[in-house]
Design a protein around this motif. Structure first.
Motif, PDB file in Angstrom:
ATOM      1  N   ALA A 174      48.351  23.582  80.390  1.00 56.41           N
ATOM      2  CA  ALA A 174      46.929  23.878  80.278  1.00 56.41           C
ATOM      3  C   ALA A 174      46.627  25.306  80.715  1.00 56.41           C
ATOM      4  CB  ALA A 174      46.118  22.915  81.137  1.00 56.41           C
ATOM      5  N   ILE A 175      45.568  25.859  80.165  1.00 58.23           N
ATOM      6  CA  ILE A 175      45.057  27.155  80.594  1.00 58.23           C
ATOM      7  C   ILE A 175      44.035  26.908  81.702  1.00 58.23           C
ATOM      8  CG2 ILE A 175      43.767  29.201  79.892  1.00 58.23           C
ATOM      9  CD1 ILE A 175      46.552  29.021  78.654  1.00 58.23           C
ATOM     10  N   VAL A 176      44.231  27.552  82.828  1.00 57.30           N
ATOM     11  CA  VAL A 176      43.296  27.425  83.947  1.00 57.30           C
ATOM     12  C   VAL A 176      42.775  28.812  84.289  1.00 57.30           C
ATOM     13  CG1 VAL A 176      42.931  26.672  86.313  1.00 57.30           C
ATOM     14  CG2 VAL A 176      44.507  25.403  84.829  1.00 57.30           C
ATOM     15  N   GLY A 177      41.470  29.012  84.083  1.00 51.66           N
ATOM     16  CA  GLY A 177      40.836  30.285  84.396  1.00 51.66           C
ATOM     17  C   GLY A 177      40.007  30.181  85.652  1.00 51.66           C
ATOM     18  N   ARG A 178      39.693  31.336  86.213  1.00 50.67           N
ATOM     19  CA  ARG A 178      38.941  31.358  87.478  1.00 50.67           C
ATOM     20  C   ARG A 178      37.948  32.511  87.459  1.00 50.67           C
ATOM     21  NH1 ARG A 178      36.491  31.038  91.795  1.00 50.67           N
ATOM     22  NH2 ARG A 178      37.305  30.171  93.749  1.00 50.67           N
ATOM     23  N   SER A 179      36.712  32.238  87.882  1.00 52.43           N
ATOM     24  CA  SER A 179      35.699  33.281  88.010  1.00 52.43           C
ATOM     25  C   SER A 179      35.894  34.029  89.324  1.00 52.43           C
ATOM     26  CB  SER A 179      34.293  32.675  88.003  1.00 52.43           C
ATOM     27  OG  SER A 179      33.979  32.142  86.737  1.00 52.43           O
ATOM     28  N   VAL A 180      35.856  35.363  89.263  1.00 55.43           N
ATOM     29  CA  VAL A 180      35.972  36.189  90.461  1.00 55.43           C
ATOM     30  C   VAL A 180      35.028  37.385  90.330  1.00 55.43           C
ATOM     31  CG1 VAL A 180      38.384  35.541  90.852  1.00 55.43           C
ATOM     32  CG2 VAL A 180      37.856  37.609  89.549  1.00 55.43           C
ATOM     33  N   SER A 181      34.718  38.000  91.486  1.00 57.20           N
ATOM     34  CA  SER A 181      33.837  39.161  91.489  1.00 57.20           C
ATOM     35  C   SER A 181      34.373  40.301  92.339  1.00 57.20           C
ATOM     36  CB  SER A 181      32.450  38.759  91.996  1.00 57.20           C
ATOM     37  OG  SER A 181      31.877  37.769  91.176  1.00 57.20           O
ATOM     38  N   SER A 182      35.598  40.146  92.838  1.00 58.00           N
ATOM     39  CA  SER A 182      36.171  41.177  93.696  1.00 58.00           C
ATOM     40  C   SER A 182      37.688  41.189  93.545  1.00 58.00           C
ATOM     41  CB  SER A 182      35.819  40.921  95.162  1.00 58.00           C
ATOM     42  OG  SER A 182      36.477  39.757  95.633  1.00 58.00           O
ATOM     43  N   VAL A 183      38.272  42.269  93.989  1.00 56.49           N
ATOM     44  CA  VAL A 183      39.730  42.381  93.951  1.00 56.49           C
ATOM     45  C   VAL A 183      40.370  41.321  94.839  1.00 56.49           C
ATOM     46  CG1 VAL A 183      41.664  43.850  94.622  1.00 56.49           C
ATOM     47  CG2 VAL A 183      39.754  44.829  93.351  1.00 56.49           C
ATOM     48  N   GLU A 184      39.806  41.092  96.012  1.00 55.60           N
ATOM     49  CA  GLU A 184      40.383  40.113  96.934  1.00 55.60           C
ATOM     50  C   GLU A 184      40.380  38.716  96.320  1.00 55.60           C
ATOM     51  OE1 GLU A 184      38.011  42.297  97.615  1.00 55.60           O
ATOM     52  OE2 GLU A 184      39.099  43.692  98.922  1.00 55.60           O
ATOM     53  N   ALA A 185      39.261  38.340  95.717  1.00 56.81           N
ATOM     54  CA  ALA A 185      39.173  37.025  95.078  1.00 56.81           C
ATOM     55  C   ALA A 185      40.122  36.930  93.898  1.00 56.81           C
ATOM     56  CB  ALA A 185      37.742  36.748  94.640  1.00 56.81           C
ATOM     57  N   ALA A 186      40.281  38.019  93.176  1.00 55.73           N
ATOM     58  CA  ALA A 186      41.187  38.030  92.035  1.00 55.73           C
ATOM     59  C   ALA A 186      42.623  37.785  92.483  1.00 55.73           C
ATOM     60  CB  ALA A 186      41.081  39.364  91.301  1.00 55.73           C
ATOM     61  N   ARG A 187      43.023  38.450  93.539  1.00 55.71           N
ATOM     62  CA  ARG A 187      44.390  38.268  94.040  1.00 55.71           C
ATOM     63  C   ARG A 187      44.617  36.840  94.503  1.00 55.71           C
ATOM     64  NH1 ARG A 187      44.316  44.040  97.101  1.00 55.71           N
ATOM     65  NH2 ARG A 187      45.414  45.275  95.522  1.00 55.71           N
ATOM     66  N   ARG A 188      43.625  36.274  95.191  1.00 54.21           N
ATOM     67  CA  ARG A 188      43.766  34.891  95.646  1.00 54.21           C
ATOM     68  C   ARG A 188      43.893  33.935  94.468  1.00 54.21           C
ATOM     69  NH1 ARG A 188      39.692  36.469  99.346  1.00 54.21           N
ATOM     70  NH2 ARG A 188      38.098  35.368  98.107  1.00 54.21           N
ATOM     71  N   ALA A 189      43.092  34.150  93.435  1.00 51.78           N
ATOM     72  CA  ALA A 189      43.119  33.257  92.273  1.00 51.78           C
ATOM     73  C   ALA A 189      44.459  33.320  91.559  1.00 51.78           C
ATOM     74  CB  ALA A 189      41.987  33.622  91.310  1.00 51.78           C
ATOM     75  N   VAL A 190      45.004  34.506  91.430  1.00 53.19           N
ATOM     76  CA  VAL A 190      46.303  34.645  90.765  1.00 53.19           C
ATOM     77  C   VAL A 190      47.401  34.011  91.609  1.00 53.19           C
ATOM     78  CG1 VAL A 190      48.022  36.303  89.973  1.00 53.19           C
ATOM     79  CG2 VAL A 190      45.611  36.672  89.443  1.00 53.19           C
ATOM     80  N   GLN A 191      47.348  34.203  92.909  1.00 53.60           N
ATOM     81  CA  GLN A 191      48.334  33.570  93.792  1.00 53.60           C
ATOM     82  C   GLN A 191      48.265  32.051  93.702  1.00 53.60           C
ATOM     83  OE1 GLN A 191      47.345  35.287  97.581  1.00 53.60           O
ATOM     84  NE2 GLN A 191      48.391  37.235  97.138  1.00 53.60           N
ATOM     85  N   ALA A 192      47.054  31.529  93.441  1.00 51.56           N
ATOM     86  CA  ALA A 192      46.880  30.078  93.312  1.00 51.56           C
ATOM     87  C   ALA A 192      47.341  29.551  91.965  1.00 51.56           C
ATOM     88  CB  ALA A 192      45.410  29.718  93.528  1.00 51.56           C
ATOM     89  N   GLY A 193      47.609  30.462  91.017  1.00 51.24           N
ATOM     90  CA  GLY A 193      48.145  30.035  89.729  1.00 51.24           C
ATOM     91  C   GLY A 193      47.205  30.172  88.557  1.00 51.24           C
ATOM     92  N   ALA A 194      46.100  30.913  88.693  1.00 47.24           N
ATOM     93  CA  ALA A 194      45.183  31.097  87.564  1.00 47.24           C
ATOM     94  C   ALA A 194      45.880  31.855  86.441  1.00 47.24           C
ATOM     95  CB  ALA A 194      43.931  31.849  88.004  1.00 47.24           C
ATOM     96  N   ASP A 195      45.631  31.414  85.216  1.00 45.79           N
ATOM     97  CA  ASP A 195      46.230  32.050  84.037  1.00 45.79           C
ATOM     98  C   ASP A 195      45.453  33.270  83.583  1.00 45.79           C
ATOM     99  OD1 ASP A 195      48.402  30.140  83.437  1.00 45.79           O
ATOM    100  OD2 ASP A 195      46.746  28.742  83.154  1.00 45.79           O
ATOM    101  N   TYR A 196      44.141  33.276  83.836  1.00 45.84           N
ATOM    102  CA  TYR A 196      43.310  34.429  83.498  1.00 45.84           C
ATOM    103  C   TYR A 196      42.104  34.420  84.421  1.00 45.84           C
ATOM    104  CZ  TYR A 196      39.606  31.702  81.266  1.00 45.84           C
ATOM    105  OH  TYR A 196      38.561  30.845  81.047  1.00 45.84           O
TER     106      TYR A 196
END
Length: 214
Positions: free
Chosen positions: A103-125
Motif C-alpha cells: 500500500a501507499i501511505v502518505g503523511r501530511s507535514v509542515s516542517s522539515v522535522e515532521a518530514a524527517r519523522r514521517a519518513v523514518q516511520a515509513g511514509a512513502d510520500y
C-alpha cells in the motif's frame, strides 16, 4: 505500486457547485489527473465507503492511483491503493500493518522535522503545506502559508516524493515544482472550476512545463 504524483485531486463535494464527486473525478481523469484522494469532510463513513467504491472503479479503469484521506478502514474496504494520514490519524506503521506492504501511505507535514519523522516511520510520500493561504482545510496558524521555501527545505531533507498542497493553482504550481515538489495537490482549483477537465489539463501542463517534461 509506483505513483506519478504530478497532478493530485483531493475530492470535496461541498465545493463542486452542485456537481457530483463522480462527475468531477471523471472530468479530472479525462484531463490527465495522476492521483485521486477521497476526502469528503462532513460525509459519514458509510457515505464515504459507497463513494469510495464508485471512485475506485473509475480510477482503476483509468489506471489512476486512488487514495483515501484519514480512514485506513475505508481504504481497506474499497481496495484503495493506499491512504493519506494527518496528525490525528493512525500512525504510519499502524496503517501499514492494516493495508500491507504494497500500500501507499502518505503523511501530511509542515516542517522539515515532521518530514524527517514521517519518513523514518515509513511514509512513502509527503503532502507538504499549506503552501499558500487556503480555506479548503482548517490549518493551524503555524502551518499556514509555509511557502515554497519550506517545500524546498523539505525536498532537501528527505528522499521520498513530496506533493505541495494548499492554495495551489495553475499560476503558482510552477513555483512549487521548481522548489522541489514532485507534484501538486488541489481541491478547489479543479473541483470548483467552471470546466474541471480543462482546469486539470491546465494544471497538469503547468506541472509538466515546470519539470521540463514534454
Amino acid at each position: 505500486m509506483n505513483i506519478e504524483f504530478g497532478t493530485y485531486l483531493v475530492t470535496q463535494g461541498s465545493r463542486s457547485r452542485g456537481r457530483t464527486t463522480e462527475d468531477i473525478v471523471a472530468a479530472a481523469v479525462a484531463g490527465g489527473v495522476d492521483v485521486v484522494q477521497l476526502r469528503e469532510k462532513g460525509a459519514t463513513a458509510r457515505e464515504r465507503y459507497h463513494l469510495g467504491r464508485a471512485l475506485r472503479e473509475q480510477t482503476r479503469d483509468a489506471d489512476v492511483a486512488f487514495l483515501v484521506n484519514d480512514r485506513v478502514d475505508i481504504a481497506a474496504a474499497v481496495d484503495a491503493d493506499g491512504v493519506h494520514l494527518g496528525d490525528e490519524d493512525l500512525p504510519v506503521a499502524a496503517a501499514r500493518d492494516v493495508l500491507g506492504d504494497g500500500a501507499i501511505v502518505g503523511r501530511s507535514v509542515s516542517s522539515v522535522e515532521a518530514a524527517r519523522r514521517a519518513v523514518q516511520a515509513g511514509a512513502d510520500y509527503l503532502g507538504v503545506g499549506a503552501v499558500y493561504a487556503t480555506d479548503s482545510k482548517d490549518v493551524r496558524e503555524e502551518h499556514a502559508e509555509i511557502g515554497p521555501e519550506t517545500v524546498a527545505a523539505v525536498a532537501d531533507a528527505v528522499d521520498v516524493p513530496i506533493v505541495g498542497i494548499g492554495g495551489i493553482t495553475a499560476a503558482n504550481a510552477p513555483d512549487v515544482i521548481e522548489a522541489g515538489a514532485d507534484g501538486v495537490a488541489v481541491v478547489s482549483a479543479i473541483t470548483a472550476a467552471d470546466d474541471p477537465e480543462a482546469a486539470t489539463r491546465e494544471l497538469a501542463e503547468a506541472v509538466r512545463s515546470a519539470r521540463g517534461s514534454p
